[in-house]
Design a protein around this motif. Structure first.
Motif, mmCIF file in Angstrom:
data_model
loop_
_atom_site.group_PDB
_atom_site.id
_atom_site.type_symbol
_atom_site.label_atom_id
_atom_site.label_comp_id
_atom_site.label_asym_id
_atom_site.label_seq_id
_atom_site.Cartn_x
_atom_site.Cartn_y
_atom_site.Cartn_z
ATOM 1 N N ALA A 106 -5.965 27.658 -2.457
ATOM 2 C CA ALA A 106 -4.773 27.185 -1.754
ATOM 3 C C ALA A 106 -4.890 25.698 -1.409
ATOM 4 C CB ALA A 106 -4.562 28.012 -0.484
ATOM 5 N N TRP A 107 -6.089 25.270 -1.006
ATOM 6 C CA TRP A 107 -6.312 23.849 -0.714
ATOM 7 C C TRP A 107 -6.080 23.002 -1.959
ATOM 8 C CZ3 TRP A 107 -7.264 20.588 3.294
ATOM 9 C CH2 TRP A 107 -7.837 19.355 2.991
ATOM 10 N N ALA A 108 -6.594 23.465 -3.084
ATOM 11 C CA ALA A 108 -6.411 22.719 -4.332
ATOM 12 C C ALA A 108 -4.938 22.695 -4.744
ATOM 13 C CB ALA A 108 -7.262 23.350 -5.435
ATOM 14 N N LEU A 113 0.237 19.868 -5.452
ATOM 15 C CA LEU A 113 1.694 19.839 -5.282
ATOM 16 C C LEU A 113 2.143 18.824 -4.248
ATOM 17 C CD1 LEU A 113 2.366 23.683 -5.406
ATOM 18 C CD2 LEU A 113 2.797 22.009 -7.199
ATOM 19 N N GLY A 114 1.209 18.299 -3.453
ATOM 20 C CA GLY A 114 1.558 17.251 -2.506
ATOM 21 C C GLY A 114 2.019 17.743 -1.153
ATOM 22 N N ALA A 118 8.096 25.116 -1.539
ATOM 23 C CA ALA A 118 8.364 26.457 -2.056
ATOM 24 C C ALA A 118 7.483 26.770 -3.258
ATOM 25 C CB ALA A 118 9.846 26.583 -2.425
ATOM 26 N N SER A 119 7.222 25.777 -4.094
ATOM 27 C CA SER A 119 6.359 26.002 -5.262
ATOM 28 C C SER A 119 4.952 26.416 -4.841
ATOM 29 C CB SER A 119 6.300 24.736 -6.116
ATOM 30 O OG SER A 119 7.585 24.358 -6.552
ATOM 31 N N PHE A 120 4.471 25.828 -3.758
ATOM 32 C CA PHE A 120 3.147 26.181 -3.247
ATOM 33 C C PHE A 120 3.103 27.651 -2.843
ATOM 34 C CE2 PHE A 120 0.537 26.717 0.594
ATOM 35 C CZ PHE A 120 -0.714 26.427 0.084
ATOM 36 N N TRP A 121 4.117 28.112 -2.121
ATOM 37 C CA TRP A 121 4.127 29.499 -1.664
ATOM 38 C C TRP A 121 4.372 30.468 -2.803
ATOM 39 C CZ3 TRP A 121 1.723 29.786 2.564
ATOM 40 C CH2 TRP A 121 1.856 28.805 3.543
ATOM 41 N N TRP A 122 5.171 30.078 -3.809
ATOM 42 C CA TRP A 122 5.349 30.949 -4.978
ATOM 43 C C TRP A 122 4.040 31.101 -5.737
ATOM 44 C CZ3 TRP A 122 9.064 34.147 -4.998
ATOM 45 C CH2 TRP A 122 10.346 33.830 -4.568
ATOM 46 N N SER A 123 3.268 30.035 -5.834
ATOM 47 C CA SER A 123 1.980 30.133 -6.528
ATOM 48 C C SER A 123 1.018 31.045 -5.765
ATOM 49 C CB SER A 123 1.369 28.743 -6.703
ATOM 50 O OG SER A 123 1.118 28.139 -5.439
ATOM 51 N N LEU A 154 7.642 32.946 3.242
ATOM 52 C CA LEU A 154 7.587 31.493 3.341
ATOM 53 C C LEU A 154 8.216 30.816 2.126
ATOM 54 C CD1 LEU A 154 3.995 31.206 4.816
ATOM 55 C CD2 LEU A 154 6.131 30.711 5.997
ATOM 56 N N ALA A 155 8.072 31.428 0.948
ATOM 57 C CA ALA A 155 8.679 30.849 -0.252
ATOM 58 C C ALA A 155 10.207 30.865 -0.153
ATOM 59 C CB ALA A 155 8.219 31.626 -1.489
#
Length: 358
Positions: A106-108, A113-114, A118-123, A154-155
Motif C-alpha cells: 500500500a505504501w508503494a 499514484l501520488g 480512488a485508483s489507490f483504493w481500487w488497487s 473508500l473507492a
C-alpha cells in the motif's frame, strides 16, 4: 444396511466431508485459552521478526519499488507458511507477516499514484479480493473480506462520492454468499469465513455512516459524481437484496408458505421501504435478520440485530421531534415487528399443515 452406508461415505468423501472411521472417540479439540496463547505467541514473534527486518532494511522503505517488492515477498512467505502443517501459531504468524507485506505494498502504491485517490483504493480492493480467495487460512480470508469491504467503501467515496453504494453492494454480495453456503461442501468453512468478514465490513461501514465520520480521519468527500444518489442508493440496493432473499425462500419452501403470507411479506417490504426513506440503513438490518432466519444461523441474525439497533438509534438521535413523539415512534415500530413475527410464525405453521394434509 452396510451396502447403503458405503456409497454414502464415498459420496461424502468426494464432496470433501471427512467421515470418522470406526467407533473410536473423536479427537479432543484444543482448549480456547491454549489457542489464544498460541495466537498471542505468533503475533509477538511476528512483531519481533518484523522489527528486526525493519531495522535492517530501513532504506528499502524509502524506495517505492523495493518496498512493494519486499511486501509481495512477505505475502508470498505468509502463503508458503500457511501451506505447511496447520496451527494457531503458524496461522497468526503468517497473518502478521501478510499484514506487514500489505502495508508495504500500500505504501508503494500510494507513492506511485501520488495520493490516496480512488485508483489507490481500487488497487487495494483488488489485492484484498485476491488474498481472500487465495490464502489457505480462515482467519486471513475473513480479514481480507473485511478489508475489501472498507476498500470498496473508500473507492466509491473518493471516486463518485457515493459511499452508501458500498454498503448495498456488500449486502448483496454477502446475501448471495450465505444463500449458496452449502453449494460447495468442500469449501464450506472458507465460504463462512468470507461471509463473516463481509458482515463485519458492513457493520463497520454502517457505523461510520451513522456517526458521520470519515474512515480517513478528518478527510471528507466533495459533492461530485453520484452524490445525488445519497443516501438512498444503499437503501435501494438493500430492498433489492430483500426481494431476492424472499424470492429464494418462497422458491425453496413453496408448499410451506401460504399465499396470504407471501402477500403479507411483500406488503412488509413496501412498508419497510417507506420507513427506510427516513431511517436510512433499516433495510440492511432487516435483510441480515431475514437472511439469518432463512439459513438458520443465529450469529448472522445477531449481526442483523446490531444493524437494526444502529439504524434505529441513529434515526432516534437525529429525529427533530419531541421525546414523546420519539417514544411513540419506537413503540409503533416495536408493535409492528412483533406483529410481523407473530404472522410469520403462525402463517408458516398453517402453510406446513396444509402441505401435510395434501
Amino acid at each position: 444396511m452396510s451396502r447403503s452406508i458405503t456409497p454414502l461415505k464415498e459420496r461424502l468423501g468426494r464432496a470433501g466431508i471427512p467421515v470418522t472411521e470406526g467407533d473410536g472417540e473423536p479427537a479432543l479439540e484444543t482448549p480456547w485459552f491454549v489457542r489464544a496463547l498460541q495466537a498471542f505467541s505468533g503475533w509477538l514473534a511476528a512483531l519481533f521478526l518484523l522489527g528486526f527486518v525493519a531495522l535492517g532494511l530501513f532504506t528499502v522503505i524509502e524506495d517505492s519499488i523495493a518496498a512493494g517488492g519486499f511486501g509481495l515477498l512477505l505475502i508470498g512467505a505468509a502463503y508458503g507458511l500457511l501451506q505447511t502443517t496447520p496451527g494457531d501459531f503458524r496461522e497468526h504468524l503468517a497473518l502478521a507477516a501478510s499484514l506487514a507485506g500489505q502495508m508495504l505494498v500500500a505504501w508503494a502504491a500510494g507513492n506511485a499514484l501520488g495520493d490516496m485517490s480512488a485508483s489507490f483504493w481500487w488497487s487495494l480492493l483488488l489485492l484484498q479480493v485476491i488474498l481472500a480467495l487465495a490464502m489457505p487460512s480462515l482467519t486471513h480470508r475473513g480479514f481480507s473480506a473485511f478489508a475489501a469491504s472498507l476498500a470498496l467503501y473508500l473507492a466509491l467515496a473518493e471516486g463518485v462520492s457515493a459511499p452508501s453504494l458500498a454498503g448495498g453492494l456488500v449486502l448483496l454480495a454477502l446475501t448471495a454468499l450465505w444463500l449458496n453456503e452449502f453449494r460447495w461442501p468442500a469449501r464450506l468453512r472458507a465460504v463462512q469465513a468470507l461471509g463473516y468478514g463481509l458482515l463485519l465490513g458492513l457493520l463497520a461501514i454502517q457505523a461510520m455512516e451513522y456517526f458521520g465520520q470519515s474512515l480517513l480521519l478528518g478527510r471528507y468527500y466533495m459533492g461530485t459524481g453520484l452524490d445525488w444518489l445519497e443516501p438512498w442508493a444503499g437503501d435501494a440496493l438493500g430492498m433489492l437484496a430483500l426481494l431476492l432473499l424472499l424470492r429464494y425462500v418462497f422458491q425453496h419452501h413453496a408448499g410451506a408458505v401460504a399465499p396470504f403470507v407471501r402477500l403479507a411479506a411483500y406488503g412488509a417490504v413496501a412498508v419497510l421501504m417507506l420507513l427506510s426513506l427516513q431511517a436510512h440503513g433499516l433495510s440492511h438490518g432487516a435483510v441480515v435478520v431475514v437472511l439469518g432466519f432463512a439459513i438458520g444461523n443465529r450469529l448472522v441474525m445477531g449481526f442483523g440485530g446490531l444493524l437494526l439497533l444502529l439504524s434505529i438509534s441513529n434515526y432516534y438521535y437525529w429525529l427533530e421531534a419531541t421525546l414523546l413523539t420519539k417514544a411513540m415512534t419506537l413503540f409503533a415500530l416495536g408493535v409492528m415487528m412483533l406483529a410481523i413475527r407473530w404472522a410469520m410464525r403462525h402463517g408458516w405453521r398453517a402453510g406446513e399443515a396444509e402441505g401435510a394434509d395434501q
